[in-house]
Design a protein around this motif. Structure first.
Motif, PDB file in Angstrom:
ATOM      1  N   TRP A 106     -30.753-163.130  24.300  1.00 39.35           N
ATOM      2  CA  TRP A 106     -31.324-163.546  22.995  1.00 39.35           C
ATOM      3  C   TRP A 106     -30.281-163.202  21.951  1.00 39.35           C
ATOM      4  N   ARG A 107     -29.793-164.245  21.271  1.00 39.86           N
ATOM      5  CA  ARG A 107     -28.821-164.020  20.211  1.00 39.86           C
ATOM      6  C   ARG A 107     -29.335-164.631  18.909  1.00 39.86           C
ATOM      7  N   THR A 108     -28.840-164.088  17.811  1.00 39.19           N
ATOM      8  CA  THR A 108     -29.111-164.700  16.496  1.00 39.19           C
ATOM      9  C   THR A 108     -27.758-164.781  15.781  1.00 39.19           C
ATOM     10  N   SER A 143     -30.271-158.064  29.737  1.00 37.60           N
ATOM     11  CA  SER A 143     -29.684-159.275  29.167  1.00 37.60           C
ATOM     12  C   SER A 143     -28.341-159.521  29.838  1.00 37.60           C
ATOM     13  N   ARG A 151     -35.354-155.571  33.815  1.00 36.34           N
ATOM     14  CA  ARG A 151     -34.722-156.716  33.173  1.00 36.34           C
ATOM     15  C   ARG A 151     -33.556-156.269  32.293  1.00 36.34           C
TER      16      ARG A 151
HETATM   17  C1  LIG Z   1     -33.969-160.621  17.312  1.00 33.77           C
HETATM   18  C2  LIG Z   1     -32.807-160.268  18.192  1.00 33.77           C
HETATM   19  C3  LIG Z   1     -31.543-160.753  17.879  1.00 33.77           C
HETATM   20  C4  LIG Z   1     -30.444-160.431  18.667  1.00 33.77           C
HETATM   21  N1  LIG Z   1     -29.215-160.950  18.350  1.00 33.77           N
HETATM   22  C5  LIG Z   1     -28.162-160.656  19.129  1.00 33.77           C
HETATM   23  C6  LIG Z   1     -26.903-161.244  18.866  1.00 33.77           C
HETATM   24  O1  LIG Z   1     -26.728-162.036  17.937  1.00 33.77           O
HETATM   25  N2  LIG Z   1     -25.857-160.900  19.660  1.00 33.77           N
HETATM   26  C7  LIG Z   1     -26.008-160.022  20.703  1.00 33.77           C
HETATM   27  O2  LIG Z   1     -25.025-159.748  21.405  1.00 33.77           O
HETATM   28  N3  LIG Z   1     -27.211-159.473  20.985  1.00 33.77           N
HETATM   29  C8  LIG Z   1     -28.282-159.765  20.242  1.00 33.77           C
HETATM   30  N4  LIG Z   1     -29.495-159.213  20.520  1.00 33.77           N
HETATM   31  C9  LIG Z   1     -29.591-158.186  21.593  1.00 33.77           C
HETATM   32  C10 LIG Z   1     -29.615-158.754  23.009  1.00 33.77           C
HETATM   33  O3  LIG Z   1     -30.519-159.816  23.130  1.00 33.77           O
HETATM   34  C11 LIG Z   1     -29.989-157.645  24.016  1.00 33.77           C
HETATM   35  O4  LIG Z   1     -31.320-157.251  23.838  1.00 33.77           O
HETATM   36  C12 LIG Z   1     -29.093-156.438  23.886  1.00 33.77           C
HETATM   37  O5  LIG Z   1     -27.781-156.832  24.209  1.00 33.77           O
HETATM   38  C13 LIG Z   1     -29.526-155.290  24.814  1.00 33.77           C
HETATM   39  O6  LIG Z   1     -29.492-155.691  26.151  1.00 33.77           O
HETATM   40  P1  LIG Z   1     -30.773-155.524  27.087  1.00 33.77           P
HETATM   41  O7  LIG Z   1     -31.762-156.582  26.673  1.00 33.77           O
HETATM   42  O8  LIG Z   1     -30.229-155.699  28.465  1.00 33.77           O
HETATM   43  O9  LIG Z   1     -31.292-154.138  26.866  1.00 33.77           O
HETATM   44  C14 LIG Z   1     -30.609-159.566  19.784  1.00 33.77           C
HETATM   45  C15 LIG Z   1     -31.897-159.105  20.111  1.00 33.77           C
HETATM   46  C16 LIG Z   1     -32.978-159.447  19.330  1.00 33.77           C
HETATM   47  C17 LIG Z   1     -34.360-158.936  19.709  1.00 33.77           C
END
Ligand SMILES: Cc1cc2nc3c(=O)[nH]c(=O)nc-3n(C[C@H](O)[C@H](O)[C@H](O)COP(=O)(O)O)c2cc1C
Length: 182
Positions: free
Chosen positions: A131-133, A13, A11
């Motif tokens: 997942w973004r915050t 993102s 998986r």
């Molecule tokens: C609690 C949380 C908040 C996140 N917030 C952001 C965000 O605001 N912007 C962003 O680009 N990625 C954010 N991420 C990271 C992405 O969701 C993602 O996990 C990251 O880009 C790594 O990619 P992958 O899931 O393919 O390994 C966040 C992840 C978590 C767990």
């Protein structure tokens, strides 16, 4: 991808998402996966707000208002356009309950687990998500729009759609984070 193990290990993102989004039957499946997350004492501390179509622009207006009037026009525009980065957004919130056995932290973790279940379900249906915050998740005007108290939090803005292109999966080295005890 035909096994859960393969799905979990591969998986990724997807920051760039386009239409189509999951249809309503698929969305029901995704949400049903969310609510099967581990949840201490089954408190169900979560809410999932499903936002698409015109409602994405409405959320963008909420973001722009929340960021304040004093900010530069390009930041206002950026905030207004954030929700339009995907055809569907699921906003997962946590309103922690007072409970003698289950601290608030565990309730937030349950919502995080629900989000992870959704992301895996979304991938298994052939869609993508991220997942973004960021700043918007913590502004009180945005939290108010989701009916949260001061103790509640937006745990994630989950952008959902069809990946424009799948990012490559980084190689992970288990020895960096796993310790086997003798
Ligand atoms: C609690 C949380 C908040 C996140 N917030 C952001 C965000 O605001 N912007 C962003 O680009 N990625 C954010 N991420 C990271 C992405 O969701 C993602 O996990 C990251 O880009 C790594 O990619 P992958 O899931 O393919 O390994 C966040 C992840 C978590 C767990």
């Amino acid at each position: 991808m035909n096994t859960v193990i393969e799905l979990l290990q591969n998986r990724v993102s997807s920051p760039k998402l386009t239409a189509p989004a999951p249809n309503s039957a698929e969305l029901e499946q995704i949400l049903a996966c969310a609510v099967r997350a581990p949840d201490h004492a089954r408190l169900k501390p979560w809410q999932f707000h499903v936002i698409s179509g015109q409602a994405l622009s409405k959320l963008g207006e909420i973001f722009a208002r929340a960021v304040g009037e004093g900010v530069a026009q390009d930041k206002l525009d950026k905030c207004r356009n954030m929700p339009l980065r995907a055809p569907l957004m699921i906003v997962a919130t946590c309103e922690p309950q007072e409970n003698a056995k289950v601290p608030a932290l565990e309730q937030f973790l349950a919502v995080g687990a629900a989000i992870q279940n959704m992301q895996v379900a979304i991938s298994s249906l052939g869609y993508g998500s991220i997942w973004r915050t960021g700043e918007m998740a913590h502004l009180s005007e945005v939290k108010d729009a989701f009916g949260l108290s001061s103790a509640g939090e937006i745990v994630g803005f989950i952008y959902v759609g069809t990946p424009e292109k799948l990012p490559s999966k980084p190689v992970t080295n288990l020895s960096d984070c796993v310790k086997y005890w003798d």
